[in-house]
Design a protein around this motif. Structure first.
Motif, PDB file in Angstrom:
ATOM      1  N   ALA A  62       0.837  -1.202   0.000  1.00  0.00           N
ATOM      2  CA  ALA A  62       0.000   0.000   0.000  1.00  0.00           C
ATOM      3  C   ALA A  62       0.870   1.250   0.000  1.00  0.00           C
ATOM      4  O   ALA A  62       0.582   2.210  -0.708  1.00  0.00           O
ATOM      5  N   ARG A  66       1.474   3.673  -3.303  1.00  0.00           N
ATOM      6  CA  ARG A  66       0.711   4.886  -3.002  1.00  0.00           C
ATOM      7  C   ARG A  66      -0.783   4.662  -3.217  1.00  0.00           C
ATOM      8  O   ARG A  66      -1.464   5.431  -3.895  1.00  0.00           O
ATOM      9  N   ASP A  68      -4.746   4.427  -2.840  1.00  0.00           N
ATOM     10  CA  ASP A  68      -5.783   5.327  -2.352  1.00  0.00           C
ATOM     11  C   ASP A  68      -6.706   4.607  -1.373  1.00  0.00           C
ATOM     12  O   ASP A  68      -7.281   5.224  -0.485  1.00  0.00           O
ATOM     13  N   LEU A  69      -6.870   3.300  -1.587  1.00  0.00           N
ATOM     14  CA  LEU A  69      -7.826   2.536  -0.792  1.00  0.00           C
ATOM     15  C   LEU A  69      -7.375   1.087  -0.696  1.00  0.00           C
ATOM     16  O   LEU A  69      -6.935   0.504  -1.685  1.00  0.00           O
ATOM     17  N   CYS A  98      -3.445   4.743   3.904  1.00  0.00           N
ATOM     18  CA  CYS A  98      -4.543   5.211   3.061  1.00  0.00           C
ATOM     19  C   CYS A  98      -5.860   4.781   3.705  1.00  0.00           C
ATOM     20  O   CYS A  98      -5.884   4.142   4.756  1.00  0.00           O
TER      21      CYS A  98
END
Length: 104
Positions: A62, A66, A68-69, A98
């Motif tokens: 993650a 990078r 997001d979810l 995130c």
């Protein structure tokens, strides 16, 4: 395994490798099916199948991707709180870089 005859060790290793490869293939098929379904609903999705300690691997990916979810399921194993979420889900909620979506 060290005390088993060489032929038995070789056979057991081959069987273990075959089982591991079968699990990898199944994991890739499941990830591809989920990706296709989400993409057909308009989501931009990237999936991967990784090996390692689940929470550590998930958090590392993650961060490096990078993300997001993170979307993951809660299995409900271990302790009362962990029974409700699962140790990986709980760890992701506490440490992910995130947003985290937990699905039951």
């Amino acid at each position: 395994l060290g005390q088993l005859p060489a032929g038995v060790r070789t056979s057991l290793r081959a069987q273990a490798n075959a089982l591991a490869e079968d699990k990898r293939r199944k994991a890739h098929r499941a990830a591809d099916a989920a990706r296709r379904k989400l993409e057909s609903a308009g989501w931009s999705v990237r999936t991967d199948v990784c090996e390692g300690v689940p929470l550590d691997t998930l958090l590392a990916r993650a961060g490096s991707e990078r993300a997001d979810l993170l979307a993951l399921g809660a299995r409900g194993v271990g302790g009362v709180r962990r029974w409700l979420l699962g140790s990986v889900a709980e760890g992701a909620l506490e440490h992910a870089p995130c947003a985290v979506l937990i699905v039951r």
